[in-house]
Write a protein that holds these residues in place. Structure first.
Motif, PDB file in Angstrom:
ATOM      1  N   PHE A 198     -32.303  -0.878 -63.934  1.00 57.93           N
ATOM      2  CA  PHE A 198     -31.583  -1.943 -64.625  1.00 57.93           C
ATOM      3  C   PHE A 198     -31.531  -1.735 -66.142  1.00 57.93           C
ATOM      4  N   GLN A 199     -32.304  -0.782 -66.678  1.00 60.38           N
ATOM      5  CA  GLN A 199     -32.298  -0.490 -68.112  1.00 60.38           C
ATOM      6  C   GLN A 199     -31.267   0.562 -68.511  1.00 60.38           C
ATOM      7  N   LYS A 200     -30.541   1.096 -67.550  1.00 57.92           N
ATOM      8  CA  LYS A 200     -29.641   2.211 -67.831  1.00 57.92           C
ATOM      9  C   LYS A 200     -28.588   1.864 -68.885  1.00 57.92           C
ATOM     10  N   SER A 201     -27.958   0.721 -68.794  1.00 58.74           N
ATOM     11  CA  SER A 201     -26.928   0.349 -69.772  1.00 58.74           C
ATOM     12  C   SER A 201     -27.509   0.213 -71.171  1.00 58.74           C
ATOM     13  N   ALA A 202     -28.702  -0.375 -71.286  1.00 64.06           N
ATOM     14  CA  ALA A 202     -29.345  -0.512 -72.597  1.00 64.06           C
ATOM     15  C   ALA A 202     -29.689   0.867 -73.172  1.00 64.06           C
ATOM     16  N   PHE A 203     -30.182   1.764 -72.310  1.00 64.51           N
ATOM     17  CA  PHE A 203     -30.471   3.131 -72.744  1.00 64.51           C
ATOM     18  C   PHE A 203     -29.195   3.820 -73.226  1.00 64.51           C
ATOM     19  N   GLU A 204     -28.114   3.692 -72.453  1.00 58.27           N
ATOM     20  CA  GLU A 204     -26.857   4.339 -72.824  1.00 58.27           C
ATOM     21  C   GLU A 204     -26.312   3.805 -74.148  1.00 58.27           C
ATOM     22  N   ALA A 205     -26.507   2.519 -74.405  1.00 59.03           N
ATOM     23  CA  ALA A 205     -26.074   1.943 -75.686  1.00 59.03           C
ATOM     24  C   ALA A 205     -26.850   2.568 -76.839  1.00 59.03           C
ATOM     25  N   ALA A 206     -28.169   2.684 -76.678  1.00 54.51           N
ATOM     26  CA  ALA A 206     -28.998   3.289 -77.732  1.00 54.51           C
ATOM     27  C   ALA A 206     -28.628   4.755 -77.928  1.00 54.51           C
ATOM     28  N   TYR A 207     -28.420   5.473 -76.835  1.00 58.10           N
ATOM     29  CA  TYR A 207     -28.065   6.891 -76.913  1.00 58.10           C
ATOM     30  C   TYR A 207     -26.703   7.076 -77.595  1.00 58.10           C
ATOM     31  N   ALA A 208     -25.729   6.275 -77.201  1.00 52.80           N
ATOM     32  CA  ALA A 208     -24.394   6.369 -77.808  1.00 52.80           C
ATOM     33  C   ALA A 208     -24.457   6.051 -79.296  1.00 52.80           C
ATOM     34  N   PHE A 209     -25.246   5.045 -79.669  1.00 55.78           N
ATOM     35  CA  PHE A 209     -25.357   4.691 -81.090  1.00 55.78           C
ATOM     36  C   PHE A 209     -25.966   5.854 -81.886  1.00 55.78           C
ATOM     37  N   ILE A 255     -23.046  -4.095 -82.861  1.00 55.81           N
ATOM     38  CA  ILE A 255     -22.493  -4.436 -81.558  1.00 55.81           C
ATOM     39  C   ILE A 255     -21.497  -3.333 -81.214  1.00 55.81           C
ATOM     40  N   VAL A 256     -21.720  -2.704 -80.058  1.00 52.11           N
ATOM     41  CA  VAL A 256     -20.920  -1.548 -79.665  1.00 52.11           C
ATOM     42  C   VAL A 256     -20.183  -1.878 -78.366  1.00 52.11           C
ATOM     43  N   ILE A 272     -19.196   3.317 -75.942  1.00 54.87           N
ATOM     44  CA  ILE A 272     -20.374   3.901 -75.294  1.00 54.87           C
ATOM     45  C   ILE A 272     -19.938   4.968 -74.290  1.00 54.87           C
ATOM     46  N   LYS A 273     -18.962   4.638 -73.448  1.00 55.66           N
ATOM     47  CA  LYS A 273     -18.478   5.607 -72.452  1.00 55.66           C
ATOM     48  C   LYS A 273     -17.905   6.845 -73.118  1.00 55.66           C
ATOM     49  N   GLU A 274     -17.181   6.655 -74.221  1.00 59.52           N
ATOM     50  CA  GLU A 274     -16.594   7.782 -74.941  1.00 59.52           C
ATOM     51  C   GLU A 274     -17.691   8.706 -75.481  1.00 59.52           C
ATOM     52  N   GLN A 275     -18.750   8.135 -76.043  1.00 63.91           N
ATOM     53  CA  GLN A 275     -19.851   8.937 -76.562  1.00 63.91           C
ATOM     54  C   GLN A 275     -20.580   9.674 -75.441  1.00 63.91           C
TER      55      GLN A 275
END
Length: 147
Positions: A125-136, A98-99, A104-107
């Protein structure tokens, strides 16, 4: 490594797959973009969600699931259904992280994606989910611990 980013909003789990292999990111095609739950009081509905989400994770060989953290109380708190969905995801036989939105914004600030989101063939609508995966992925690659 293949990661599934998840944004839980109300009675919906919005997902985005992202893999990182050989220093290259790839957004694989996925048969589903979100899972909507209409009646979270129904045991059968929740079991169906758990089975369908688990099957997708298995079929696409996901190594880790990343969920965007939600507030537990207060004005911007997540819904009861979203926390039920989170619990069902957490009991799948795949590691779950859980991030926080701040991490996420920092990454994204440190290492912005080198591609325009519109070019990824994902829905807006998938942008936030994509950003979470990318940040992780970035947290893993650069060994930062901001979860």
């Amino acid at each position: 490594m293949r990661v599934c980013g998840v944004e839980l909003k109300g009675g919906e789990a919005i997902i985005s797959l992202l893999s990182y292999e050989g220093e290259t990111y790839n957004v694989p095609d996925c048969r589903q973009k979100s899972f909507a739950i209409s009646n979270s009081e129904s045991t059968e509905t929740m079991r169906d969600f758990h089975f369908a989400f688990g099957k997708l994770i298995e079929d696409y060989r996901v190594d880790e699931i990343v969920i965007i953290q939600r507030e537990q109380k207060g004005k911007g708190a997540g819904s009861v259904t979203s926390f039920k969905l989170e619990a069902l995801i957490q009991v799948l036989p795949v590691p779950v992280s859980i991030v926080s939105p701040v991490a996420i914004k920092e990454q994204l600030k440190r290492n912005p994606p080198q591609v325009d989101f519109e070019g990824l063939e994902l829905k807006r609508f998938q942008k936030s989910a994509f950003e979470a995966a990318y940040a992780f992925h970035n947290m893993t690659i650069y060994k930062t611990d901001e979860e």
